[in-house]
Design a protein around this motif. Structure first.
Motif, PDB file in Angstrom:
ATOM      1  N   ILE A 176       1.043  -1.856  -0.115  1.00 25.90           N
ATOM      2  CA  ILE A 176       0.344  -0.073  -0.092  1.00 25.90           C
ATOM      3  C   ILE A 176       0.661   1.205  -0.092  1.00 25.90           C
ATOM      4  O   ILE A 176       1.260   1.283   0.940  1.00 25.90           O
ATOM      5  CB  ILE A 176      -1.059   0.282   1.068  1.00 25.90           C
ATOM      6  CG1 ILE A 176      -1.787  -1.166   1.167  1.00 25.90           C
ATOM      7  CG2 ILE A 176      -1.991   0.904   1.158  1.00 25.90           C
ATOM      8  CD1 ILE A 176      -2.910  -1.156   2.712  1.00 25.90           C
ATOM      9  N   SER A 177       0.819   2.135  -1.204  1.00 27.08           N
ATOM     10  CA  SER A 177       1.154   3.084  -0.987  1.00 27.08           C
ATOM     11  C   SER A 177       0.788   4.212  -0.110  1.00 27.08           C
ATOM     12  O   SER A 177       0.300   4.539  -0.257  1.00 27.08           O
ATOM     13  CB  SER A 177       1.245   4.121  -2.707  1.00 27.08           C
ATOM     14  OG  SER A 177       0.380   4.067  -2.947  1.00 27.08           O
ATOM     15  N   ALA A 178       2.388   5.299   0.401  1.00 30.47           N
ATOM     16  CA  ALA A 178       1.687   5.714   1.726  1.00 30.47           C
ATOM     17  C   ALA A 178       0.995   7.237   0.800  1.00 30.47           C
ATOM     18  O   ALA A 178       1.700   7.708   0.017  1.00 30.47           O
ATOM     19  CB  ALA A 178       2.425   6.132   2.643  1.00 30.47           C
TER      20      ALA A 178
ATOM     21  N   GLN B 188       2.667   3.164  11.592  1.00 29.58           N
ATOM     22  CA  GLN B 188       0.874   4.655  10.604  1.00 29.58           C
ATOM     23  C   GLN B 188       0.111   3.913  11.597  1.00 29.58           C
ATOM     24  O   GLN B 188      -0.298   4.800  11.976  1.00 29.58           O
ATOM     25  CB  GLN B 188       1.192   3.967   8.725  1.00 29.58           C
ATOM     26  CG  GLN B 188       2.079   4.878   8.954  1.00 29.58           C
ATOM     27  CD  GLN B 188       1.488   5.490   7.067  1.00 29.58           C
ATOM     28  OE1 GLN B 188       0.339   5.574   6.314  1.00 29.58           O
ATOM     29  NE2 GLN B 188       2.483   5.827   6.281  1.00 29.58           N
ATOM     30  N   VAL B 189       0.055   2.623  11.567  1.00 28.47           N
ATOM     31  CA  VAL B 189      -0.957   2.046  12.703  1.00 28.47           C
ATOM     32  C   VAL B 189      -0.902   2.582  14.008  1.00 28.47           C
ATOM     33  O   VAL B 189      -1.275   2.409  14.701  1.00 28.47           O
ATOM     34  CB  VAL B 189      -0.670   0.138  12.152  1.00 28.47           C
ATOM     35  CG1 VAL B 189      -1.642  -0.660  13.380  1.00 28.47           C
ATOM     36  CG2 VAL B 189      -0.970  -0.275  11.031  1.00 28.47           C
ATOM     37  N   VAL B 190       0.391   1.914  14.159  1.00 26.33           N
ATOM     38  CA  VAL B 190       0.833   2.662  15.639  1.00 26.33           C
ATOM     39  C   VAL B 190      -0.442   3.955  15.895  1.00 26.33           C
ATOM     40  O   VAL B 190      -0.565   4.419  17.021  1.00 26.33           O
ATOM     41  CB  VAL B 190       1.966   2.557  16.021  1.00 26.33           C
ATOM     42  CG1 VAL B 190       2.710   2.989  17.440  1.00 26.33           C
ATOM     43  CG2 VAL B 190       2.597   1.490  16.320  1.00 26.33           C
ATOM     44  N   ALA B 191       0.237   5.179  15.259  1.00 24.79           N
ATOM     45  CA  ALA B 191      -0.045   6.519  15.087  1.00 24.79           C
ATOM     46  C   ALA B 191      -1.356   6.168  14.620  1.00 24.79           C
ATOM     47  O   ALA B 191      -1.938   7.488  15.550  1.00 24.79           O
ATOM     48  CB  ALA B 191       0.922   6.675  13.219  1.00 24.79           C
ATOM     49  N   ALA B 192      -2.156   5.909  14.047  1.00 22.32           N
ATOM     50  CA  ALA B 192      -3.867   5.767  13.967  1.00 22.32           C
ATOM     51  C   ALA B 192      -4.258   5.093  15.512  1.00 22.32           C
ATOM     52  O   ALA B 192      -5.167   6.003  15.780  1.00 22.32           O
ATOM     53  CB  ALA B 192      -4.255   5.002  12.709  1.00 22.32           C
ATOM     54  N   VAL B 193      -3.582   4.785  15.838  1.00 18.67           N
ATOM     55  CA  VAL B 193      -4.245   3.998  17.587  1.00 18.67           C
ATOM     56  C   VAL B 193      -4.139   5.026  18.445  1.00 18.67           C
ATOM     57  O   VAL B 193      -4.787   5.244  18.708  1.00 18.67           O
ATOM     58  CB  VAL B 193      -3.142   2.432  17.686  1.00 18.67           C
ATOM     59  CG1 VAL B 193      -4.325   2.647  19.377  1.00 18.67           C
ATOM     60  CG2 VAL B 193      -3.570   1.335  16.497  1.00 18.67           C
TER      61      VAL B 193
ATOM     62  N   ILE C  15      -2.262  -6.930   5.996  1.00 15.26           N
ATOM     63  CA  ILE C  15      -3.117  -6.617   4.590  1.00 15.26           C
ATOM     64  C   ILE C  15      -1.976  -5.968   4.270  1.00 15.26           C
ATOM     65  O   ILE C  15      -1.878  -5.651   3.121  1.00 15.26           O
ATOM     66  CB  ILE C  15      -4.116  -5.674   5.144  1.00 15.26           C
ATOM     67  CG1 ILE C  15      -5.644  -6.308   5.310  1.00 15.26           C
ATOM     68  CG2 ILE C  15      -5.100  -4.461   3.853  1.00 15.26           C
ATOM     69  CD1 ILE C  15      -6.178  -5.840   6.395  1.00 15.26           C
ATOM     70  N   GLY C  16      -1.002  -4.580   5.022  1.00  9.44           N
ATOM     71  CA  GLY C  16       0.255  -4.044   4.418  1.00  9.44           C
ATOM     72  C   GLY C  16       0.419  -2.734   4.598  1.00  9.44           C
ATOM     73  O   GLY C  16       0.736  -2.105   3.991  1.00  9.44           O
TER      74      GLY C  16
END
Ligand SMILES: [Zn+2]
Ligand SMILES: [Zn+2]
Length: 303
Positions: free
Chosen positions: A85-87, A162-167, A156-157
Motif C-alpha cells: 500500500i503506497s503511503a 502508521q498503524v501505531v500512529a492511527a491507534v 493487509i499491508g
C-alpha cells in the motif's frame, strides 16, 4: 527530536492537562453556571484524580516496555503482508477507518471476555467521570492481548508505525469525550463518538451497560446493535456493578485478575468450568448456565 508515533499521547499531554485544569475551574469556581445535566459525579476529588494520574503513569511505563516487543512483532509480520500500500492521505484515512473498526472489536471484547476485562475494568471502576477519568488505564493491557486486534492491518499491508500512529490518534481523540460538561453536539452525534455517547458507555444503569464501544466513530455500534442514546430522564450512574471502594492504583489494577484466578481455582467445578472463567463474560458463573429457568419460559409464553 524525531517524531515517534508511539509517543503521540505524550505530545498531547499539555493539551490534556490544560483541559483538566479548565474543567476543574468550570466545575469548582463557576459552580453557579453549571449546566443542569452535569452531575456531582463530575467533580474532581483529590484522591480520585491522584489515583487516575498514578494509573496513567503506570500504564505509560507498561506500554513503553511492551511497545519494544509489539513493534518488533508488527515489523516482522509486515514482511508477510498481502498488499503493497503506497503511503498517501487516502491510504491513511482508510487506515483511520479500519483502525476504528479494530478498536470497536477490541473494546467490545474487553467488556465481554474476562481475561480482557481484568485490564479494562480499571478504566471503568471510578464512580466519577471527568477528563481525568481518561487517564485511568491499566498496565496489564499487553498481557490481556490488546495488540492482537491490530495485527490484521499489518498483515493487509499497512506500515506498522502508521498503524501505531492511527491507534494513538484515536486514543488521543478519546480523551476529549470524557466529560460531563459538554452536552449533545447536534449532527456530530450521528457520526462521531461524543461525550454523550461515552457517558452512556461509562454508566452501570441496566439500560446503558455494555453499550457504545466506539473509539472515534459511533457507526460501528449502530451497525452491530450495541448503540444506546443518552436519555435526559435517565442520568448515568458511573462505575461498575461490583463497585471497588479503593483508590490504591495497584489494587485497582489487580483486583479483577485476583478474582478471576480465585474463581478458576476454587469451588467444586469441572476443569472446563474452571477454564471458562478466563474467556466467558465477567459475570459468568457455573450456576448461571442453568438458565433459562423453566418458570421464566412459562411466564413469557403465558402458561
Ligand atoms: Zn469500556
Ligand atoms: Zn472511557
Amino acid at each position: 527530536m524525531e517524531f515517534q508515533p508511539q509517543l503521540i499521547l505524550i505530545y498531547f499531554a499539555p493539551i490534556f492537562f490544560f483541559c483538566v485544569a479548565l474543567e476543574w475551574w468550570l466545575l469548582h469556581r463557576r459552580a453557579g453556571e453549571r449546566p443542569k445535566h452535569v452531575q456531582d459525579s463530575a467533580n474532581y476529588q483529590f484522591i480520585d484524580t491522584f489515583s487516575n494520574a498514578c494509573l496513567a503513569g503506570m500504564h505509560e511505563i507498561g506500554d513503553a516496555l511492551a511497545a519494544i516487543g509489539v513493534i518488533a512483532l508488527y515489523e516482522w509480520l509486515f514482511g508477510f503482508r498481502l498488499f503493497d500500500i503506497s503511503a498517501s492521505v487516502w491510504s491513511f484515512l482508510l487506515l483511520v477507518l479500519l483502525q476504528d473498526f479494530c478498536y470497536y472489536w477490541f473494546h467490545r471484547a474487553s467488556h465481554r471476555i474476562r481475561w480482557m476485562w481484568a485490564s479494562h475494568v480499571v478504566h471503568h471502576s471510578s464512580e466519577r467521570l471527568n477528563f481525568s477519568t481518561a487517564f485511568r488505564q491499566s498496565f496489564t493491557y499487553p498481557i490481556s492481548g490488546m495488540w492482537v486486534f491490530w495485527l490484521p492491518l499489518v498483515i493487509i499491508g499497512f506500515e506498522p508505525m502508521q498503524v501505531v500512529a492511527a491507534v494513538m490518534l484515536s486514543l488521543a481523540y478519546q480523551f476529549f469525550i470524557h466529560t460531563q460538561w459538554v452536552n449533545k453536539l447536534g449532527w456530530a452525534e450521528k457520526i462521531f463518538n461524543t461525550p454523550s455517547h461515552h457517558r452512556v458507555h461509562h454508566a452501570r444503569n441496566p439500560e446503558y451497560i455494555d453499550r457504545n464501544y466506539a473509539g472515534t466513530f459511533i457507526i460501528w455500534d449502530k451497525l452491530f446493535g450495541t448503540f444506546v442514546e443518552e436519555r435526559d430522564d435517565l442520568p448515568c450512574a458511573y462505575g461498575i456493578t461490583k463497585q471497588v471502594h479503593s483508590h490504591n492504583p495497584f489494587f485497582l489494577t489487580l483486583h479483577e485478575w485476583r478474582d478471576m484466578f480465585t474463581d478458576a481455582f476454587s469451588g467444586d467445578k469441572t476443569p472446563w468450568q474452571r477454564f471458562k472463567h478466563f474467556w466467558a463474560p465477567p459475570e459468568w458463573q457455573p450456576d448461571s448456565e442453568e438458565a433459562p429457568s423453566t418458570p421464566d419460559v412459562k411466564a413469557e409464553s403465558g402458561l
